[in-house]
Design a protein around this motif. Sequence first.
Motif, short mmCIF file in Angstrom:
data_model
loop_
_atom_site.label_atom_id
_atom_site.label_comp_id
_atom_site.label_asym_id
_atom_site.label_seq_id
_atom_site.Cartn_x
_atom_site.Cartn_y
_atom_site.Cartn_z
N VAL A 1 0.83 -1.21 0.00
CA VAL A 1 0.00 0.00 0.00
C VAL A 1 0.87 1.26 0.00
N PRO A 2 1.84 1.40 0.90
CA PRO A 2 2.68 2.61 0.84
C PRO A 2 3.48 2.68 -0.46
N GLY A 3 3.92 1.53 -0.97
CA GLY A 3 4.67 1.50 -2.22
C GLY A 3 3.83 1.99 -3.39
N LEU A 4 2.58 1.54 -3.47
CA LEU A 4 1.68 1.98 -4.53
C LEU A 4 1.34 3.46 -4.39
N ALA A 5 1.15 3.92 -3.16
CA ALA A 5 0.87 5.34 -2.93
C ALA A 5 2.05 6.19 -3.38
N LEU A 6 3.26 5.74 -3.09
CA LEU A 6 4.46 6.46 -3.50
C LEU A 6 4.58 6.49 -5.02
N ALA A 7 4.29 5.36 -5.67
CA ALA A 7 4.36 5.30 -7.14
C ALA A 7 3.32 6.22 -7.77
N ALA A 8 2.11 6.22 -7.22
CA ALA A 8 1.05 7.10 -7.76
C ALA A 8 1.44 8.56 -7.59
N THR A 9 2.02 8.91 -6.46
CA THR A 9 2.47 10.28 -6.22
C THR A 9 3.55 10.67 -7.22
N ALA A 10 4.49 9.77 -7.48
CA ALA A 10 5.57 10.05 -8.42
C ALA A 10 5.02 10.28 -9.83
N VAL A 11 4.05 9.46 -10.24
CA VAL A 11 3.43 9.64 -11.56
C VAL A 11 2.71 10.98 -11.62
N TRP A 12 1.96 11.33 -10.58
CA TRP A 12 1.23 12.60 -10.56
C TRP A 12 2.21 13.79 -10.66
N ILE A 13 3.32 13.74 -9.91
CA ILE A 13 4.33 14.80 -9.97
C ILE A 13 4.94 14.90 -11.35
N LEU A 14 5.25 13.77 -11.96
CA LEU A 14 5.83 13.75 -13.30
C LEU A 14 4.87 14.37 -14.31
N ARG B 1 2.42 16.55 -13.71
CA ARG B 1 2.33 17.99 -13.43
C ARG B 1 3.54 18.72 -13.96
N TYR B 2 4.72 18.13 -13.79
CA TYR B 2 5.96 18.74 -14.25
C TYR B 2 5.94 18.86 -15.77
N ARG B 3 5.46 17.82 -16.47
CA ARG B 3 5.43 17.82 -17.94
C ARG B 3 4.44 18.83 -18.46
N GLN B 4 3.32 19.10 -17.72
CA GLN B 4 2.34 20.09 -18.14
C GLN B 4 2.92 21.50 -18.14
N ARG B 5 3.83 21.79 -17.21
CA ARG B 5 4.41 23.12 -17.09
C ARG B 5 5.45 23.38 -18.15
#
Length: 146
Positions: A126-139, A141-145
């Motif tokens: 569960v924490p591993g999946l949450a971390l992976a989802a957060t990393a994808v979301w950050i990536l 957001r970064y690509r949108q900017r």
Amino acid sequence: MNGSVAGGGYAEEIISLTRRPSGLGFNIVGGTDQQYVANDSSIYVSWIKKDGAAYLDGRLQEGDKILAINGKDLKDLRHRDAVELFRNAGYHVSLKIQRRLQPQNGPVSHQGDGDSGGLPLAAILVPGLALAATAVWILLRYRQRM
């Protein structure tokens, strides 16, 4: 295991088997004329036949040393003489075996006592999946900017 713990990390047990039409359902190795273990002429279980008497009973294991059959000591026998004892042992057979105990490393865990002895898989995933989802979301957001 019902039996007594002998010195040196061994346990002894008496196992009673009922011969099936195909026999006792295991093979043996060893004897004075064909030692299985160096400097040891004992008789050992080399193979357990699936669905044989020993397999269905579940206690005999490959590598067990057979000390006696129906009270007859197997010490200092040739292999073929031990085989004959097994063939002529009758319908109900009592084996006295010796098994080397496995050393325990680390904490001992018992199944079914409510304590897994470690982290449950979900506590890692569960924490591993949450971390992976957060990393994808950050990536994203970064690509949108850019």
